[in-house]
Scaffold this active site. Structure first.
Site, PDB file in Angstrom:
ATOM      1  N   LYS A 124       0.415   0.468  -8.532  1.00  0.00           N
ATOM      2  CA  LYS A 124      -0.971   0.173  -8.909  1.00  0.00           C
ATOM      3  C   LYS A 124      -1.051  -1.174  -9.634  1.00  0.00           C
ATOM      4  O   LYS A 124      -1.843  -2.048  -9.278  1.00  0.00           O
ATOM      5  CB  LYS A 124      -1.530   1.271  -9.810  1.00  0.00           C
ATOM      6  CG  LYS A 124      -1.433   2.686  -9.263  1.00  0.00           C
ATOM      7  CD  LYS A 124      -2.364   2.928  -8.121  1.00  0.00           C
ATOM      8  CE  LYS A 124      -2.492   4.420  -7.797  1.00  0.00           C
ATOM      9  NZ  LYS A 124      -1.238   5.075  -7.414  1.00  0.00           N
ATOM     10  N   LYS A 159      -8.122   6.214 -11.856  1.00  0.00           N
ATOM     11  CA  LYS A 159      -6.925   6.830 -11.274  1.00  0.00           C
ATOM     12  C   LYS A 159      -5.713   6.624 -12.171  1.00  0.00           C
ATOM     13  O   LYS A 159      -5.629   5.644 -12.917  1.00  0.00           O
ATOM     14  CB  LYS A 159      -6.640   6.252  -9.882  1.00  0.00           C
ATOM     15  CG  LYS A 159      -6.534   4.744  -9.791  1.00  0.00           C
ATOM     16  CD  LYS A 159      -6.461   4.314  -8.322  1.00  0.00           C
ATOM     17  CE  LYS A 159      -6.518   2.798  -8.159  1.00  0.00           C
ATOM     18  NZ  LYS A 159      -6.501   2.387  -6.744  1.00  0.00           N
ATOM     19  N   ARG A 209      -3.786   0.754   5.490  1.00  0.00           N
ATOM     20  CA  ARG A 209      -2.379   0.539   5.163  1.00  0.00           C
ATOM     21  C   ARG A 209      -1.839  -0.569   6.058  1.00  0.00           C
ATOM     22  O   ARG A 209      -1.799  -0.436   7.278  1.00  0.00           O
ATOM     23  CB  ARG A 209      -1.589   1.828   5.353  1.00  0.00           C
ATOM     24  CG  ARG A 209      -0.064   1.662   5.342  1.00  0.00           C
ATOM     25  CD  ARG A 209       0.501   1.063   4.050  1.00  0.00           C
ATOM     26  NE  ARG A 209       0.123   1.804   2.873  1.00  0.00           N
ATOM     27  CZ  ARG A 209       0.738   2.900   2.426  1.00  0.00           C
ATOM     28  NH1 ARG A 209       1.767   3.389   3.093  1.00  0.00           N
ATOM     29  NH2 ARG A 209       0.344   3.494   1.318  1.00  0.00           N
ATOM     30  N   ARG A 224      -7.266   4.676   6.968  1.00  0.00           N
ATOM     31  CA  ARG A 224      -7.313   6.093   6.623  1.00  0.00           C
ATOM     32  C   ARG A 224      -8.730   6.404   6.137  1.00  0.00           C
ATOM     33  O   ARG A 224      -9.111   6.007   5.035  1.00  0.00           O
ATOM     34  CB  ARG A 224      -6.244   6.400   5.584  1.00  0.00           C
ATOM     35  CG  ARG A 224      -4.827   6.147   6.127  1.00  0.00           C
ATOM     36  CD  ARG A 224      -3.799   5.964   5.052  1.00  0.00           C
ATOM     37  NE  ARG A 224      -4.084   4.779   4.250  1.00  0.00           N
ATOM     38  CZ  ARG A 224      -3.394   4.454   3.149  1.00  0.00           C
ATOM     39  NH1 ARG A 224      -2.400   5.210   2.740  1.00  0.00           N
ATOM     40  NH2 ARG A 224      -3.712   3.370   2.467  1.00  0.00           N
ATOM     41  N   ARG A 232     -11.483   9.669  -1.142  1.00  0.00           N
ATOM     42  CA  ARG A 232     -10.094   9.298  -0.870  1.00  0.00           C
ATOM     43  C   ARG A 232      -9.813   9.301   0.625  1.00  0.00           C
ATOM     44  O   ARG A 232     -10.157  10.256   1.323  1.00  0.00           O
ATOM     45  CB  ARG A 232      -9.139  10.271  -1.569  1.00  0.00           C
ATOM     46  CG  ARG A 232      -9.340  10.355  -3.066  1.00  0.00           C
ATOM     47  CD  ARG A 232      -8.540  11.499  -3.660  1.00  0.00           C
ATOM     48  NE  ARG A 232      -8.961  12.796  -3.124  1.00  0.00           N
ATOM     49  CZ  ARG A 232      -8.314  13.947  -3.345  1.00  0.00           C
ATOM     50  NH1 ARG A 232      -7.211  13.941  -4.080  1.00  0.00           N
ATOM     51  NH2 ARG A 232      -8.765  15.081  -2.845  1.00  0.00           N
ATOM     52  N   ASP A 272      -2.228  -1.688   0.527  1.00  0.00           N
ATOM     53  CA  ASP A 272      -3.456  -0.933   0.748  1.00  0.00           C
ATOM     54  C   ASP A 272      -4.644  -1.844   0.509  1.00  0.00           C
ATOM     55  O   ASP A 272      -4.745  -2.502  -0.542  1.00  0.00           O
ATOM     56  CB  ASP A 272      -3.519   0.277  -0.180  1.00  0.00           C
ATOM     57  CG  ASP A 272      -2.549   1.373   0.217  1.00  0.00           C
ATOM     58  OD1 ASP A 272      -1.954   1.257   1.309  1.00  0.00           O
ATOM     59  OD2 ASP A 272      -2.389   2.333  -0.547  1.00  0.00           O
ATOM     60  N   GLU A 280      -3.455  -1.553  -3.666  1.00  0.00           N
ATOM     61  CA  GLU A 280      -2.125  -1.100  -4.070  1.00  0.00           C
ATOM     62  C   GLU A 280      -1.062  -1.900  -3.327  1.00  0.00           C
ATOM     63  O   GLU A 280      -1.304  -2.414  -2.232  1.00  0.00           O
ATOM     64  CB  GLU A 280      -1.911   0.395  -3.779  1.00  0.00           C
ATOM     65  CG  GLU A 280      -2.708   1.326  -4.676  1.00  0.00           C
ATOM     66  CD  GLU A 280      -2.271   2.783  -4.522  1.00  0.00           C
ATOM     67  OE1 GLU A 280      -1.135   3.023  -4.044  1.00  0.00           O
ATOM     68  OE2 GLU A 280      -3.067   3.664  -4.877  1.00  0.00           O
ATOM     69  N   ASN A 282       2.579  -0.782  -2.196  1.00  0.00           N
ATOM     70  CA  ASN A 282       3.496   0.352  -2.124  1.00  0.00           C
ATOM     71  C   ASN A 282       4.905  -0.115  -1.787  1.00  0.00           C
ATOM     72  O   ASN A 282       5.117  -0.769  -0.765  1.00  0.00           O
ATOM     73  CB  ASN A 282       3.013   1.330  -1.065  1.00  0.00           C
ATOM     74  CG  ASN A 282       1.692   1.982  -1.441  1.00  0.00           C
ATOM     75  OD1 ASN A 282       1.668   3.002  -2.106  1.00  0.00           O
ATOM     76  ND2 ASN A 282       0.585   1.372  -1.030  1.00  0.00           N
TER      77      ASN A 282
END
Length: 324
Positions: A124, A159, A209, A224, A232, A272, A280, A282
């Site tokens: 994050k 979050k 993604r 997504r 979400r 993301d 984000e 990842n």
């Protein structure tokens, strides 16, 4: 090559969507020898990091997909590559694992992603290094700061910094409904730091993604898309994945971050992106390989194993050769 995967229990793999499984299949297809072990299999004794590692034979049957030889105690430096694919939670046990892998590196192991780089890039918080691509963001445990941020921006997302799969994400709209309760829950009454961001309306079109391998983006993202009124888009939260070509903005973000992160030892990164905003970075065990391949035909696992082969070859070149 001998490639060892540090992963979660093999019996837990959902082979129809697991990216680590896709990596293993591609590595075996090329004639590489595939091994697996879990974090709990590692140990430090007498200054050496070893692990109980099992050689795998892949059966080609997705429902009964491997045969494992009896595990053997191995020095991790004997493998050509170790692929770190343990899923979060990114807790202290995960961090201890990175310490052991870092010690193994000093003994000759080649680990992808680099353990220290994983540790240094909170998935994050890392977006703060690239704020030109982010929505307004606040990181704090202070209730007054969060309330002021919500008053300024109206519609916000809150979050935890250590969540995965969309867990613990809340949306608060301009009316501020339940904001106090959410702050108390996520911050544990002000004792835990969280992230707060201005809501990005484009989430309805998907949380994309974008995979970056060896500093270069895969040309398709997996959007997504949230379902049933959810905020979400994570697949684990019921989102539906739709592969789509990268946009100009996607390429701008990926081509800016890719070389920087690769130079830090991050061979595989999942960015993301919602709308035009990076949300984000990842680095632990980025996924979506199989969904992108199934929908577009682009062989993501092949691109990844290509990158591993190049990285291993580069690491084997003597320093004197690189200076000539």
């Amino acid at each position: 090559m001998k490639i060892a995967f540090l992963a979660d229990p093999l019996a837990s793999f959902k082979t129809y969507k697991d990216s680590t499984y896709a990596m293993m299949v591609e590595a075996a297809r090329r004639g590489h020898t595939v091994y697996a072990f879990e974090q709990r299999d590692m140990a430090l004794e007498n200054g050496r990091v070893t692990a109980r590692v099992a050689q795998l034979t892949l059966t080609g049957d997705a429902s009964d997909w491997y045969r494992a030889a009896a595990p053997e105690e191995c020095d991790l430096g004997q493998f050509d590559a170790i692929i770190q694919r343990k899923d979060p939670p990114f807790d202290m046990e995960y961090i201890y694992g990175t310490y052991l892998l870092e010690l193994a590196e000093r003994q000759g192991a080649r680990v992808f992603n680099k353990p220290s780089a994983i540790r240094d890039h909170n998935e994050k918080l890392s977006i703060a290094q690239f704020s030109q691509f982010t929505t307004p963001t606040l990181v704090t445990s202070d209730e007054a700061r969060i309330r002021a941020f919500q008053k300024l921006h109206g519609d916000i997302i809150l979050k935890p910094l250590d969540g995965m799969g969309g867990s613990g994400i809340f949306r608060v709209t301009a009316d501020g409904m339940n904001l106090g309760s959410i702050i108390e829950t996520l911050t544990a009454l002000g004792s835990q730091t969280i992230m707060v961001q201005r809501y990005i309306p484009e989430i309805v079109k998907g949380d994309k993604r974008i995979l970056v391998i060896g500093g270069k983006p895969v040309p398709f993202a997996l959007a997504r898309i949230p379902q049933n009124g959810e905020v979400r888009g994570n697949l684990a939260a019921g989102g539906v994945g739709v592969a789509q070509p990268l946009t100009q903005r996607d390429y701008e973000i990926a081509n800016t971050l890719g070389p920087i992160l690769a130079a830090r030892g991050l061979l595989l990164v999942g960015l993301d992106v919602i709308g035009e905003n990076l949300t984000e970075v990842n680095v632990t065990s980025p996924t979506c390989f199989q969904e992108i391949t199934a929908q577009t035909g682009f062989q993501v696992a092949a691109m990844f194993i290509d990158a591993v082969e190049v990285a291993v070859e580069a690491a084997q070149v003597p320093d004197s050769a690189t200076k000539n």
